[in-house]
Design an enzyme around this catalytic site. Sequence first.
Site, PDB file in Angstrom:
ATOM      1  N   PHE A  53       0.841  -1.198   0.000  1.00  0.00           N
ATOM      2  CA  PHE A  53       0.000   0.000   0.000  1.00  0.00           C
ATOM      3  C   PHE A  53       0.875   1.245   0.000  1.00  0.00           C
ATOM      4  O   PHE A  53       1.979   1.240   0.556  1.00  0.00           O
ATOM      5  CB  PHE A  53      -0.922   0.002   1.222  1.00  0.00           C
ATOM      6  CG  PHE A  53      -1.937  -1.100   1.195  1.00  0.00           C
ATOM      7  CD1 PHE A  53      -3.096  -0.992   0.459  1.00  0.00           C
ATOM      8  CD2 PHE A  53      -1.722  -2.277   1.899  1.00  0.00           C
ATOM      9  CE1 PHE A  53      -4.031  -2.003   0.423  1.00  0.00           C
ATOM     10  CE2 PHE A  53      -2.640  -3.307   1.885  1.00  0.00           C
ATOM     11  CZ  PHE A  53      -3.813  -3.167   1.141  1.00  0.00           C
ATOM     12  N   GLU A  54       0.367   2.304  -0.597  1.00  0.00           N
ATOM     13  CA  GLU A  54       1.177   3.501  -0.815  1.00  0.00           C
ATOM     14  C   GLU A  54       1.699   4.135   0.470  1.00  0.00           C
ATOM     15  O   GLU A  54       2.738   4.799   0.450  1.00  0.00           O
ATOM     16  CB  GLU A  54       0.381   4.542  -1.601  1.00  0.00           C
ATOM     17  CG  GLU A  54      -0.813   5.098  -0.861  1.00  0.00           C
ATOM     18  CD  GLU A  54      -1.626   6.038  -1.725  1.00  0.00           C
ATOM     19  OE1 GLU A  54      -1.715   7.216  -1.370  1.00  0.00           O
ATOM     20  OE2 GLU A  54      -2.168   5.600  -2.749  1.00  0.00           O
ATOM     21  N   PHE A  55       1.040   3.925   1.590  1.00  0.00           N
ATOM     22  CA  PHE A  55       1.503   4.543   2.830  1.00  0.00           C
ATOM     23  C   PHE A  55       2.644   3.759   3.471  1.00  0.00           C
ATOM     24  O   PHE A  55       3.190   4.167   4.490  1.00  0.00           O
ATOM     25  CB  PHE A  55       0.347   4.693   3.833  1.00  0.00           C
ATOM     26  CG  PHE A  55      -0.324   3.390   4.165  1.00  0.00           C
ATOM     27  CD1 PHE A  55       0.182   2.566   5.161  1.00  0.00           C
ATOM     28  CD2 PHE A  55      -1.456   2.990   3.480  1.00  0.00           C
ATOM     29  CE1 PHE A  55      -0.422   1.364   5.458  1.00  0.00           C
ATOM     30  CE2 PHE A  55      -2.066   1.776   3.775  1.00  0.00           C
ATOM     31  CZ  PHE A  55      -1.554   0.963   4.757  1.00  0.00           C
TER      32      PHE A  55
END
Length: 268
Positions: A53-55
Site C-alpha cells: 500500500f502507498e503509505f
Amino acid sequence: MQGSIEFTDTEFMIAQGARLIEDGKTIFVGWGIPQVVAMLAQRLYVPNAIQLFEFGAIGPQPILPFLRGTMGGPQNTYRSIQWLNMNWAFSYSATGYMDYGMLGALQVDPYGNINSTFLGGNFGKPERRFAGSGGGNQVASHCWKTIIIIKHEGRRFVPKVEFLTSPGYLDGPGARERAGLPRGTGPFRVVTSKALFGFDEESRRMTLLSVLRGVRVEEVLADMAFRPLLAKDMGEIDPPTAEELRVLREEIDPGRFIIRGERMTATL
C-alpha cells in the site's frame, strides 16, 4: 440442468480482477475496489501474493470484514511484514519490485490513460473534483503490469481523458519510453462490468479480449465512446462462482458497502 446465478456488476468486476493475479507475485493496491479484489484473490486463489500500500505497509494479511473507507487502519495492515513510509513504497515500484499495480478510474482512453482527478471545467475550477492521484501516478508509471478496474459506461470510456492522472501508453507506441518511463511497464488489463480488455503489442490500443457470458460484443461496444480493437478469438468470461460470492458477501463485505451495484444474471 442449466441454472442461473445473480450478482452485481461490482461483484463481477471484483471476481474478474481476483482471477488475474498470480500467486507469489507482488501487487501495489489502490484504494477502494482494488483492496477488495486483493482480499478475494488472497483468500481464494493466491495466498502467497504480497500486497503493498502507498503509505508503506507491505505484505499485510487484512482482518475481515473489510472496513469501508480505510486503508491504513490496523485491521487492513494486520501482520504486515514491513511498514515504512510512502517514499519507500514508491521506491519499491520504481526499482522494479512490483509485478502488478491495481487502480480504479473515472475515465480511461484507448491507450489506457487514467483520469481520477476531475470531470468538467478545468483543474482550477472543475465541475466535480475527486480524490485524484494518491499514488496512482507512481503505480501506473512503474509497476510492470497495471490492472484498471472501471464500470462499463460510455462516459467512462472516452477518446481522450479530461485530465491525465496516471499514464497508460500516452499517445501510442514508444511514448512511455520517450517520457522516461521504464521499458516493459504499462497497462495490462482493463476489467469492466461487462468485459475484459488488453492492449495490442504494436499499436498499444485497447483490445476487447472477452465478454461476460450472455453479453453480446455489440452491447459492449455500444457503451463505449471509442471503438477498441477486437481479439481474433473472442473469449467468454464465467460469472462469479458461488464461492466467490459467498466470500464477498459473508466474509469480506457483509454490509454490502462496496459490492452493491446493478443486478445482473448469467447462466451457469
